[in-house]
Design an enzyme around this catalytic site. Sequence first.
Site, PDB file in Angstrom:
ATOM      1  CG  HIS A 254      -2.013  -1.077   1.396  1.00 35.39           C
ATOM      2  ND1 HIS A 254      -1.973  -2.201   2.084  1.00 35.39           N
ATOM      3  CD2 HIS A 254      -2.963  -1.221   0.428  1.00 35.39           C
ATOM      4  CE1 HIS A 254      -3.022  -3.109   1.830  1.00 35.39           C
ATOM      5  NE2 HIS A 254      -3.506  -2.413   0.641  1.00 35.39           N
TER       6      HIS A 254
ATOM      7  CG  ASP B 198       1.775  -1.380   3.280  1.00 38.97           C
ATOM      8  OD1 ASP B 198       1.615  -1.287   4.589  1.00 38.97           O
ATOM      9  OD2 ASP B 198       1.187  -1.859   2.495  1.00 38.97           O
TER      10      ASP B 198
HETATM   11  C1  XUL Z   1      -9.228  -6.289   0.655  1.00 35.36           C
HETATM   12  C2  XUL Z   1      -8.212  -6.362  -0.045  1.00 35.36           C
HETATM   13  C3  XUL Z   1      -6.833  -5.567   0.052  1.00 35.36           C
HETATM   14  C4  XUL Z   1      -6.641  -5.260  -1.260  1.00 35.36           C
HETATM   15  C5  XUL Z   1      -5.352  -4.287  -1.399  1.00 35.36           C
HETATM   16  O1  XUL Z   1     -10.275  -7.163   0.796  1.00 35.36           O
HETATM   17  O2  XUL Z   1      -8.144  -7.615  -0.453  1.00 35.36           O
HETATM   18  O3  XUL Z   1      -5.941  -6.144   0.803  1.00 35.36           O
HETATM   19  O4  XUL Z   1      -5.986  -6.539  -2.005  1.00 35.36           O
HETATM   20  O5  XUL Z   1      -5.500  -3.041  -1.249  1.00 35.36           O
END
Ligand code: XUL
Length: 344
Positions: free
Chosen positions: A49, A52
Amino acid sequence: MASNYRFSFGPWNISEGADPFGPPVRPTIEFGKKLAAYKRLGFEGVQLHDDDAVPNVDQKSAAELQREAAALKSLLEGEGLVPEFVAPRLWEDPRGVDGGYTSNDPQARQWAIDRTKRAIDIAAALGTKLMVLWLAREGTYIRESKNAIQAYGWQLEAVNALLAHHPEIQLAIEPKPNEPMDQAYVPTIGHALALAYRSADPARVGGLIETAHARLAGLDPSDEMAFALAAGKLWSVHLNDQNGLKFDQDKSFGAADLRGAYNQVRILELADYAGTRRFVGLDVKTMRTQKADVAEKHLANSKAIFLRLVEKVRSFPRQVEQQCIAARDYEALELAVLEHLMGK
Ligand code: XUL
Ligand code: MN
């Protein structure tokens, strides 16, 4: 060789175990220590992310973003790891309380686009072209709270603004039908790819399929993958598992539906996904019961099951398959699959 697959996961997949009904049960593991787990477990790709990669993204100047992302790039290189993608984490900011790109508040919509542009800058500085958009709060708790037609328009405007921000960025939309919202605007890969084809540059918008999300939509994950693969738009996967229609469980791959897992691997094999060099991402959570010293097993096990299933797909007797299909004897084909999975 089954080993030609490349595997990835995100730092959030090693977690403290908190859930909506209880506090953390494991100590926080710092990012650097998590990086060591990648090599130990045989993973090459790191999914990130934006925060992150660069904590407190919104508070940082453009120069600080560049500097911190460059430092992370060297850290990953030093560990022999590759950043697979960056995903903007819009859903944890108070401004995104009612959605980002589709919020009723114009300031929140602008913030969501600006924040995602920052995430794109981070991705570029890290050296990855891939951005994943999980559209967490783009939807509603009650239908009457938004004009959905207008919301679809705003979503398209946001995608176009992001494409315009960087000439090489590629957006992989990760559909999910619900949670945290009651109803999401992009629940399936069909919705995601419709958005892709309506965008200003369809070649740069694709998808990421997560097993659990497809199951929550009542769909078969391997068919969702096939839909994207047929369009050349499966740019990553989040393999995990889901036991029926309940909260998003992110169970270990194959834990709830081994045959469904086999079929996901089969479709990836049919498309020679390994040959594309794209990553097999595992978006798995360990059970809350796990003690800290065994809280990585879900990753190791998911990868091991994936590789076992690759062998199962490759060793399935093709002649039997062809004979059953030619005779339209699908009961015989079903038995052959089940016996093969059970090891006969
Ligand atoms: C939420 C999910 C997130 C995404 C990345 O359900 O899967 O972790 O994969 O933002
Ligand atoms: Mn996911």
